[in-house]
Design an enzyme around this catalytic site. Structure first.
Site, PDB file in Angstrom:
ATOM      1  N   ASP A  41      36.962  38.949  45.695  1.00  0.00           N
ATOM      2  CA  ASP A  41      37.531  37.629  45.412  1.00  0.00           C
ATOM      3  C   ASP A  41      39.043  37.732  45.283  1.00  0.00           C
ATOM      4  O   ASP A  41      39.552  38.351  44.353  1.00  0.00           O
ATOM      5  CB  ASP A  41      36.944  37.085  44.103  1.00  0.00           C
ATOM      6  N   TYR A  46      47.565  35.386  44.596  1.00  0.00           N
ATOM      7  CA  TYR A  46      47.593  36.757  44.069  1.00  0.00           C
ATOM      8  C   TYR A  46      48.486  37.673  44.920  1.00  0.00           C
ATOM      9  O   TYR A  46      48.769  38.794  44.530  1.00  0.00           O
ATOM     10  CB  TYR A  46      46.185  37.381  44.003  1.00  0.00           C
ATOM     11  N   LYS A  71      41.562  31.623  48.246  1.00  0.00           N
ATOM     12  CA  LYS A  71      41.774  30.291  47.657  1.00  0.00           C
ATOM     13  C   LYS A  71      43.091  29.701  48.131  1.00  0.00           C
ATOM     14  O   LYS A  71      44.077  30.429  48.340  1.00  0.00           O
ATOM     15  CB  LYS A  71      41.798  30.375  46.114  1.00  0.00           C
ATOM     16  N   HIS A 104      42.058  26.077  44.717  1.00  0.00           N
ATOM     17  CA  HIS A 104      42.261  26.901  43.517  1.00  0.00           C
ATOM     18  C   HIS A 104      42.249  26.086  42.212  1.00  0.00           C
ATOM     19  O   HIS A 104      41.673  26.510  41.220  1.00  0.00           O
ATOM     20  CB  HIS A 104      43.581  27.670  43.658  1.00  0.00           C
TER      21      HIS A 104
END
Ligand code: A2P
Length: 271
Positions: A41, A46, A71, A104
């Site tokens: 994930d 990120y 996301k 998200h």
């Protein structure tokens, strides 16, 4: 495996890479794949999608045997910007497609998630994402999609752990056949010295993290613990050979205090 409403199969335990620095991500994901994880994930936010893709490419594991979630970040919400952002995520991942694409955060005050969702439907129709879902949506956001969108998300990924059990959302999900996926399943490590959890874990000769992960699996959650430590990456995967009793489950259920470790989805609005 959890079978999503659209027939896509999703491993119930995955490896979360939130807060793993980009330069370390490939190595950590390779470790997770070696241990046996088949679900990773990540998210555009990120900044480590490239490491996830590189790890999959570097190991002998076939692409189709790893479930990859990413996301859409907040700043890209809206129809055209979502289509563009998705292409960029795919380029960074290098995986050809993703198994699950999530919005998200709902950003209710910006009122863009319906347009965003229409772009998600197109991405799925065109084969870019096998399944599409949301993250951090509240019941009212899900209800709005029900009223105004053509399709329903297959997954809602929300903060969920024994201190924040999300009864209302879990019951809505169950009624609408939406899979519940738990982020920060260990409360970002904050529950590992909690007395009840220590007692339950010791009773099974397991660690507190393993007891919490087992609780998630037994209530039906998809769960994505993060760790950067090889021993803990392995430990978090060793949760399929013991079972919590009804009494253990009831003891953990009593720990709910509605306490978040992360932002409130109704007001979170970071670009
Ligand atoms: P580390 O990466 O050093 O292992 P969550 O998934 O709820 O956000 O929790 C992640 C946090 O919990 C990280 O700080 C991680 O630290 C820690 N953690 C993950 N697995 C374990 C474990 N098995 N035992 C102790 N701490 C853990």
């Amino acid at each position: 495996m959890v079978t999503l409403r659209d027939g896509v199969e999703m491993p119930q335990l995955g490896f979360g890479v939130f807060q793993i620095p980009p330069e370390e991500t490939q190595e950590k994901v390779e470790e997770a794949l070696a241990v046996g994880y088949r679900h990773v994930d990540t998210a555009a936010a990120y900044r480590n999608e490239a490491g996830v893709g590189a790890a999959i490419a570097a190991t002998g594991v076939r692409r189709e045997d790893v479930f990859v979630t990413t996301k859409l970040w907040n700043s890209e919400q809206g129809y055209d910007s979502t289509l563009r952002a998705f292409e960029k995520s795919l380029e960074r991942l290098g995986t050809g497609n993703v198994d699950l694409y999530l919005i998200h955060w709902p950003l209710p005050s910006r009122d863009l998630f319906l347009d965003t969702w229409r772009a998600f439907e197109r991405i799925q129709e065109e084969g870019g994402a096998r399944s599409i879902g949301v993250s951090n949506f509240r019941v009212e956001d899900l209800e709005r999609l029900e009223r105004e969108a053509e399709t329903r998300p297959t997954v809602n990924q929300i903060e969920l752990h024994p201190r924040l059990q999300q009864e209302e959302l879990r019951s809505w999900h169950a009624d609408h056949d939406v899979a519940t996926e738990a982020w920060s399943p260990l409360a970002q490590g904050g529950l590992l010295e909690e007395g009840t959890i220590e007692t339950v874990a010791a009773h099974h000769d397991r660690t507190p993290a393993q007891a919490i992960l087992r609780w998630h699996l037994q209530i039906g959650n998809v769960v994505i613990p993060k760790s950067s430590n090889p021993e803990r990456i392995r430990q978090n995967f060793e949760v399929f050979d013991f079972e919590l009793s009804e009494d253990d489950m009831a003891a953990l259920e009593r720990l709910d205090e509605g306490e978040r470790t992360g932002p409130n989805p109704g007001s979170f609005d970071v670009a």
